[in-house]
Design a protein around this motif. Structure first.
Motif, PDB file in Angstrom:
ATOM      1  N   ARG A 216     -29.889  -1.529  34.167  1.00  0.00           N
ATOM      2  CA  ARG A 216     -28.997  -2.173  33.200  1.00  0.00           C
ATOM      3  C   ARG A 216     -29.725  -2.462  31.891  1.00  0.00           C
ATOM      4  NH1 ARG A 216     -24.550  -6.688  34.833  1.00  0.00           N
ATOM      5  NH2 ARG A 216     -23.772  -7.190  32.757  1.00  0.00           N
ATOM      6  N   GLY A 217     -30.985  -2.869  31.999  1.00  0.00           N
ATOM      7  CA  GLY A 217     -31.757  -3.146  30.797  1.00  0.00           C
ATOM      8  C   GLY A 217     -31.969  -1.906  29.941  1.00  0.00           C
ATOM      9  N   THR A 218     -32.208  -0.766  30.584  1.00  0.00           N
ATOM     10  CA  THR A 218     -32.395   0.480  29.836  1.00  0.00           C
ATOM     11  C   THR A 218     -31.131   0.853  29.065  1.00  0.00           C
ATOM     12  OG1 THR A 218     -34.061   1.329  31.381  1.00  0.00           O
ATOM     13  CG2 THR A 218     -32.851   2.946  30.075  1.00  0.00           C
ATOM     14  N   LEU A 219     -29.992   0.768  29.726  1.00  0.00           N
ATOM     15  CA  LEU A 219     -28.738   1.124  29.068  1.00  0.00           C
ATOM     16  C   LEU A 219     -28.414   0.159  27.939  1.00  0.00           C
ATOM     17  CD1 LEU A 219     -26.626   2.045  32.227  1.00  0.00           C
ATOM     18  CD2 LEU A 219     -27.776   3.597  30.656  1.00  0.00           C
ATOM     19  N   ASP A 220     -28.689  -1.127  28.149  1.00  0.00           N
ATOM     20  CA  ASP A 220     -28.427  -2.102  27.091  1.00  0.00           C
ATOM     21  C   ASP A 220     -29.331  -1.856  25.880  1.00  0.00           C
ATOM     22  OD1 ASP A 220     -26.444  -3.294  28.551  1.00  0.00           O
ATOM     23  OD2 ASP A 220     -27.694  -4.936  29.296  1.00  0.00           O
ATOM     24  N   ALA A 221     -30.585  -1.502  26.138  1.00  0.00           N
ATOM     25  CA  ALA A 221     -31.503  -1.223  25.031  1.00  0.00           C
ATOM     26  C   ALA A 221     -31.037   0.000  24.246  1.00  0.00           C
ATOM     27  CB  ALA A 221     -32.915  -1.010  25.564  1.00  0.00           C
ATOM     28  N   ILE A 222     -30.615   1.029  24.950  1.00  0.00           N
ATOM     29  CA  ILE A 222     -30.118   2.233  24.270  1.00  0.00           C
ATOM     30  C   ILE A 222     -28.893   1.900  23.440  1.00  0.00           C
ATOM     31  CG2 ILE A 222     -29.110   4.520  24.644  1.00  0.00           C
ATOM     32  CD1 ILE A 222     -30.861   4.763  27.136  1.00  0.00           C
ATOM     33  N   ARG A 223     -28.011   1.088  24.006  1.00  0.00           N
ATOM     34  CA  ARG A 223     -26.789   0.736  23.282  1.00  0.00           C
ATOM     35  C   ARG A 223     -27.113  -0.025  21.997  1.00  0.00           C
ATOM     36  NH1 ARG A 223     -21.324   2.079  23.137  1.00  0.00           N
ATOM     37  NH2 ARG A 223     -20.347   0.532  21.801  1.00  0.00           N
ATOM     38  N   ARG A 224     -28.023  -0.974  22.078  1.00  0.00           N
ATOM     39  CA  ARG A 224     -28.355  -1.771  20.897  1.00  0.00           C
ATOM     40  C   ARG A 224     -28.944  -0.919  19.781  1.00  0.00           C
ATOM     41  NH1 ARG A 224     -30.180  -5.538  24.740  1.00  0.00           N
ATOM     42  NH2 ARG A 224     -32.315  -4.762  24.502  1.00  0.00           N
ATOM     43  N   LEU A 225     -29.737   0.080  20.150  1.00  0.00           N
ATOM     44  CA  LEU A 225     -30.464   0.849  19.145  1.00  0.00           C
ATOM     45  C   LEU A 225     -29.717   2.087  18.675  1.00  0.00           C
ATOM     46  CD1 LEU A 225     -34.000   0.500  20.720  1.00  0.00           C
ATOM     47  CD2 LEU A 225     -33.218  -0.525  18.592  1.00  0.00           C
ATOM     48  N   THR A 226     -28.795   2.587  19.488  1.00  0.00           N
ATOM     49  CA  THR A 226     -28.028   3.749  19.058  1.00  0.00           C
ATOM     50  C   THR A 226     -26.773   3.362  18.297  1.00  0.00           C
ATOM     51  OG1 THR A 226     -26.960   3.812  21.243  1.00  0.00           O
ATOM     52  CG2 THR A 226     -28.840   5.284  20.879  1.00  0.00           C
ATOM     53  N   ALA A 227     -26.246   2.191  18.583  1.00  0.00           N
ATOM     54  CA  ALA A 227     -25.057   1.719  17.871  1.00  0.00           C
ATOM     55  C   ALA A 227     -25.255   0.258  17.507  1.00  0.00           C
ATOM     56  CB  ALA A 227     -23.811   1.909  18.730  1.00  0.00           C
ATOM     57  N   PRO A 228     -26.235  -0.044  16.654  1.00  0.00           N
ATOM     58  CA  PRO A 228     -26.518  -1.452  16.341  1.00  0.00           C
ATOM     59  C   PRO A 228     -25.392  -2.086  15.553  1.00  0.00           C
ATOM     60  CG  PRO A 228     -27.732  -0.010  14.859  1.00  0.00           C
ATOM     61  CD  PRO A 228     -27.063   0.876  15.870  1.00  0.00           C
ATOM     62  N   LYS A 229     -25.255  -3.366  15.786  1.00  0.00           N
ATOM     63  CA  LYS A 229     -24.269  -4.120  15.015  1.00  0.00           C
ATOM     64  C   LYS A 229     -24.768  -4.286  13.576  1.00  0.00           C
ATOM     65  CE  LYS A 229     -22.737  -6.821  19.024  1.00  0.00           C
ATOM     66  NZ  LYS A 229     -22.596  -8.185  19.581  1.00  0.00           N
ATOM     67  N   PRO A 230     -23.880  -4.362  12.628  1.00  0.00           N
ATOM     68  CA  PRO A 230     -24.331  -4.573  11.242  1.00  0.00           C
ATOM     69  C   PRO A 230     -25.037  -5.915  11.123  1.00  0.00           C
ATOM     70  CG  PRO A 230     -21.942  -4.832  11.423  1.00  0.00           C
ATOM     71  CD  PRO A 230     -22.413  -4.287  12.734  1.00  0.00           C
ATOM     72  N   PRO A 231     -26.070  -5.979  10.323  1.00  0.00           N
ATOM     73  CA  PRO A 231     -26.811  -7.250  10.198  1.00  0.00           C
ATOM     74  C   PRO A 231     -25.937  -8.327   9.588  1.00  0.00           C
ATOM     75  CG  PRO A 231     -27.491  -5.696   8.513  1.00  0.00           C
ATOM     76  CD  PRO A 231     -26.580  -4.942   9.443  1.00  0.00           C
ATOM     77  N   ALA A 305     -22.669  -2.573  39.690  1.00  0.00           N
ATOM     78  CA  ALA A 305     -22.646  -1.108  39.644  1.00  0.00           C
ATOM     79  C   ALA A 305     -21.521  -0.620  38.737  1.00  0.00           C
ATOM     80  CB  ALA A 305     -22.486  -0.540  41.046  1.00  0.00           C
ATOM     81  N   ALA A 306     -20.364  -1.262  38.826  1.00  0.00           N
ATOM     82  CA  ALA A 306     -19.246  -0.893  37.957  1.00  0.00           C
ATOM     83  C   ALA A 306     -19.603  -1.116  36.492  1.00  0.00           C
ATOM     84  CB  ALA A 306     -18.005  -1.687  38.340  1.00  0.00           C
ATOM     85  N   ALA A 307     -20.282  -2.218  36.205  1.00  0.00           N
ATOM     86  CA  ALA A 307     -20.670  -2.509  34.821  1.00  0.00           C
ATOM     87  C   ALA A 307     -21.652  -1.466  34.294  1.00  0.00           C
ATOM     88  CB  ALA A 307     -21.281  -3.910  34.743  1.00  0.00           C
ATOM     89  N   VAL A 308     -22.590  -1.043  35.141  1.00  0.00           N
ATOM     90  CA  VAL A 308     -23.566  -0.033  34.728  1.00  0.00           C
ATOM     91  C   VAL A 308     -22.874   1.300  34.457  1.00  0.00           C
ATOM     92  CG1 VAL A 308     -25.440   1.405  35.622  1.00  0.00           C
ATOM     93  CG2 VAL A 308     -25.611  -1.082  35.749  1.00  0.00           C
ATOM     94  N   LEU A 309     -21.960   1.706  35.330  1.00  0.00           N
ATOM     95  CA  LEU A 309     -21.238   2.957  35.113  1.00  0.00           C
ATOM     96  C   LEU A 309     -20.428   2.899  33.819  1.00  0.00           C
ATOM     97  CD1 LEU A 309     -20.049   3.736  38.749  1.00  0.00           C
ATOM     98  CD2 LEU A 309     -21.681   5.061  37.403  1.00  0.00           C
ATOM     99  N   ALA A 310     -19.808   1.753  33.557  1.00  0.00           N
ATOM    100  CA  ALA A 310     -19.042   1.613  32.318  1.00  0.00           C
ATOM    101  C   ALA A 310     -19.954   1.730  31.099  1.00  0.00           C
ATOM    102  CB  ALA A 310     -18.306   0.278  32.311  1.00  0.00           C
ATOM    103  N   ARG A 311     -21.126   1.126  31.161  1.00  0.00           N
ATOM    104  CA  ARG A 311     -22.074   1.228  30.050  1.00  0.00           C
ATOM    105  C   ARG A 311     -22.535   2.666  29.850  1.00  0.00           C
ATOM    106  NH1 ARG A 311     -22.508  -4.041  31.511  1.00  0.00           N
ATOM    107  NH2 ARG A 311     -23.453  -5.530  30.032  1.00  0.00           N
ATOM    108  N   MET A 312     -22.843   3.322  30.933  1.00  0.00           N
ATOM    109  CA  MET A 312     -23.310   4.702  30.837  1.00  0.00           C
ATOM    110  C   MET A 312     -22.227   5.599  30.245  1.00  0.00           C
ATOM    111  SD  MET A 312     -25.193   6.894  33.868  1.00  0.00           S
ATOM    112  CE  MET A 312     -25.842   5.391  34.572  1.00  0.00           C
ATOM    113  N   SER A 313     -20.997   5.409  30.705  1.00  0.00           N
ATOM    114  CA  SER A 313     -19.892   6.219  30.220  1.00  0.00           C
ATOM    115  C   SER A 313     -19.662   5.996  28.728  1.00  0.00           C
ATOM    116  CB  SER A 313     -18.625   5.885  31.007  1.00  0.00           C
ATOM    117  OG  SER A 313     -17.529   6.656  30.560  1.00  0.00           O
TER     118      SER A 313
END
Length: 746
Positions: A216-231, A305-313
């Motif tokens: 979950r941490g890996t997916l969250d890190a990817i999400r933050r850095l690939t689609a960062p929120k505007p500052p 597990a459902a949350a991880v699959l949703a993040r990955m998708s």
């Protein structure tokens, strides 16, 4: 000479003198002996890169492993000239320099360290305290040497070298990086379909999907850095004079960009892992010391597990994330191709992998981008995939190519690293893609050796890329490709810092594979005709066991059991082919158990179908019926073949029948006796493809009485004929004697 420069020279000479006295001469890297252990120094943190007048921001940990208190110490920080090649970088990191052109020393006289204790200290001095950096005009990696002395500078206690990446001005033409991030783990679902606890009593996949888990941490890190929120909007600037644009400001510093650049990556989820997560999401059964436990879809593990699959998708739908297709179980593709299992397209590692990912992540993967484990793919395997319209885009290993040194004529210089996409032509088609940089992969492997973040190993990895950039700093459309080790599971914090480092590196520009192909001209390469076995690959006995299990499951499938059961058993055999089991005896045994258990379960299901037959049958006529019975104790109908072998009977060679579940079904077969007496009839209960079911062979003695009656009739007929013949002859003779007697009397 400026006063500060003269002072630096004096400090350097003092350091060299100490080193000569203590170590016996320049270049000597041996540490001074310390009784009962030693004092050690380790790098805790440093910025990714530095700009003009940036603070060094070095965080260092000093540990006293001796039996005596360390009463104060000193730290000397020195720097060497910029390295000009990757080999020079490695040499500088491995060997202590003979001379430091600039250095300074900081004293910690009042900092005592008791035995077994540690202290963490910071070096906040400006980079301009080192004249080499103050006068530098070229960016790149500068070896930074940190030495730990006793407070009197009489004994060097420890030292290490870390690359300091310094840019007087931000690079105008960055190096493109194609970074592959695998999402992978050892199979957590056992062959029986349960999720067992590991040796620690925990459930690995449950741990991985927790909020604090690595997945979950890996997916969250990817999400933050690939689609960062505007500052968030900053405070309004106060009225005042315009800032001097010629003076570097904090916003220009490369160590901590104000707004992190957007990261672009290639994401390669292993299909088996996605399948297991899907099972968990729908409710699963786990086993442990307390026994078996059935958990529903509302259990914490299922929800996570459902949350991880949703993040990955959701990640797969981002333009910054390029989905890659990996084999179902991360199997070595050349070995799988040579296995001779004869899998249909939907049963292959790639076919099953595509089905699982499409279903579990609601994304059409296709076979457009293929990432073979370890980049191992040869011409034979590539052509087979191309025949199935796959492998148009591939990631290669240098060892899969005929030119492993990758001369790259037309896309790079002879002295520089290979920084081009590749194009491989076969007689079937053309594949385009990338070749993993060997040096970067070695640095990644070094980084993944420890459980936590090895900050020094990360800096060496970053310095390797900076040195590649420095080979041709003004050349555009240069790109390298590297992949995070597939079984490395760093903590969320470690993964975040790793990805942030790539995003913050001013000399790097991350691109997706598709973007990389569009930017650079490919170098024509050729794959090796055939790759041999990998060094840590299991032997022939392992492969033959897997092949035998596959044949058994295929025969079982011809009974037409439920498709889900056959699918599970077949996929467990594919799990045995995984490269993840290689190189460790315990893991190899665990991997092979998937194939062994699949074969055992298939035989167990087939044993539920039995054949009933008498020991003896008597045919009272030349033609008659052989009556048998088939028993199906399974919960599903099965199609079976009954095969007959009898030299003295004319009978059908075989018949195929479907036996209802839990039923006993009579079978009748017409037979014709071709000889009298008793003969043997062999009956076999088989799968439709010809595998004899366990304990199903029957031998029946068949006696025909029809031929005995005919023989008896013929015998009596012959006897009657003989009796009539001799009676008739006697009558004739008697009649002939009477006329002769009358003649004589007359």
């Amino acid at each position: 000479m400026p006063p500060r420069a003269r002072m630096e020279v004096a400090l350097v000479l003092l350091s060299l003198l100490c080193a000569l006295i203590v170590a016996g001469g320049p270049g000597h890297t041996a540490h001074a002996a310390q009784e009962n252990g030693r004092v050690e120094m380790a790098l805790v943190d440093q910025p990714v890169a530095h700009g003009p007048d940036d603070p060094l921001d070095l965080t260092i940990k000093v540990t006293n492993n001796t039996s005596e208190t360390l009463g104060g110490f000193a730290v000397t920080v020195g720097v060497s000239e910029r390295v000009l090649s990757r080999s020079a970088l490695r040499d500088a990191l491995a060997n202590f320099p003979e001379f430091l052109p600039s250095a300074f020393t900081r004293y910690f006289e009042r900092q005592d360290i008791a035995p077994g204790e540690s202290v963490t200290l910071s070096i906040e001095d400006s980079v301009f305290e080192l004249s080499t950096l103050e006068l530098a005009t070229e960016g790149g990696a500068y070896p930074l040497i940190i030495e730990l002395f006793d407070v009197g500078l009489t004994e060097r206690l420890d030292e290490f070298t870390t690359p300091l990446i310094y840019y007087p001005t931000p690079p105008e033409t960055p190096l493109d990086l194609v970074l592959v991030v695998p999402i992978n783990a050892l199979p957590a679902r056992a062959p029986d379909g349960t999720f067992p606890a590991d040796a620690s009593g925990d459930w690995p996949l449950e741990y991985a999907v927790r909020k604090s888990g690595w997945l979950r941490g890996t997916l969250d890190a990817i999400r933050r850095l690939t689609a960062p929120k505007p500052p968030p909007p900053g405070p309004r600037p106060r009225p005042g004079p315009e800032p001097n644009r010629d003076v570097p400001t904090s916003g220009q510093r490369t160590r901590s960009p104000a707004t992190p650049r957007r990261l672009r990556i290639a994401l390669a989820p292993t299909p088996r892992l996605v399948e297991e997560l899907t099972d968990m999401r729908n409710g699963y059964r786990r086993t442990g010391a307390a026994g078996a436990e059935q958990l529903g879809a509302g259990a914490p593990g299922a929800r996570n597990a459902a949350a991880v699959l949703a993040r990955m998708s959701s990640l797969l739908k981002l333009d910054e994330v390029q989905p890659l297709l990996a084999p179902y179980s991360l199997a070595d593709l050349p070995s799988a191709e040579r296995s001779g299992l004869g899998l249909s397209p939907g049963q292959t590692q790639l076919g099953v992998g595509e089905q699982v990912l499409d279903k579990g992540l609601a994304y059409d993967f296709g076979q457009r981008w293929l990432v073979p484990p370890g980049g191992r793919i040869d011409t034979g395997t590539l052509q087979e995939l191309q025949l199935g319209n796959a492998a148009g885009r591939v990631f290669f290993s240098p060892h899969s190519l005929q030119d492993p040194e990758l001369s790259g004529e037309g896309c790079t210089e002879a002295f520089a690293s290979f920084t081009c996409p590749v194009r491989v032509r076969t007689r079937v088609g053309t594949a385009r893609g990338f070749v993993a940089d060997k040096g970067l992969q070695e640095r990644f492997a070094e980084l993944a050796r420890g459980p936590g973040l090895d900050r020094l190993a990360l800096q060496k990895l970053l310095a390797e890329t900076a040195t590649i950039w420095a080979e041709l700093p003004g050349r555009s459309k240069r790109m390298v490709q590297a992949a995070i080790p597939p079984l490395w599971h760093p903590s969320p914090g470690t993964m975040t810092r790793l990805l942030e480092a790539f995003a913050a590196a001013p000399w790097l520009h991350t691109v997706t594979p598709a973007q990389g192909l569009s930017l650079g001209s490919p170098s024509d390469q050729s794959t090796l005709p055939s790759l041999g076995s990998a060094p840590d690959q299991p032997g022939a006995e392992f492969a033959s066991t897997v092949a035998r299990a596959y044949d058994t499951v295929q025969s079982f499938s011809s009974l037409e059991p439920p498709e889900a059961m056959v699918e599970r058993l077949t996929r467990d055999i594919l799990v045995s082919q995984s490269q993840m089991w290689w190189g460790d005896d315990g893991l190899e045994e665990q991997g092979l158990s998937y194939a062994i258990e699949a074969e055992r379960e298939a035989y167990g299901e087939m044993a539920k179908v039995r054949l009933g037959a008498p020991d003896h049958i008597t045919l009272t006529a030349r033609e008659g019926q052989i009556r048998l019975e088939a028993f199906n104790d399974a919960s599903y109908p099965v199609k079976v073949r009954i095969t007959f072998a009898a030299p003295k009977l004319s009978i059908e060679e075989s018949i195929v029948r479907t036996i209802p579940p839990g039923k006993q079904q009579p079978l009748e077969v017409e037979a014709t006796a071709e000889a009298s007496g008793t003969s043997s009839l062999e009956v076999y209960l088989q799968t439709p493809d010809g595998l004899s079911l366990p304990g199903s062979q029957k031998r029946i003695a068949v006696t025909s009485t029809q031929f005995n009656r005919i023989a008896l009739g013929l015998t009596f007929g012959a006897l009657a004929f003989l009796v009539l013949f001799y009676v008739n002859r006697a009558i004739i003779r008697r009649r002939g004697v009477r006329p002769s007697a009358q003649t004589t009397t007359t």
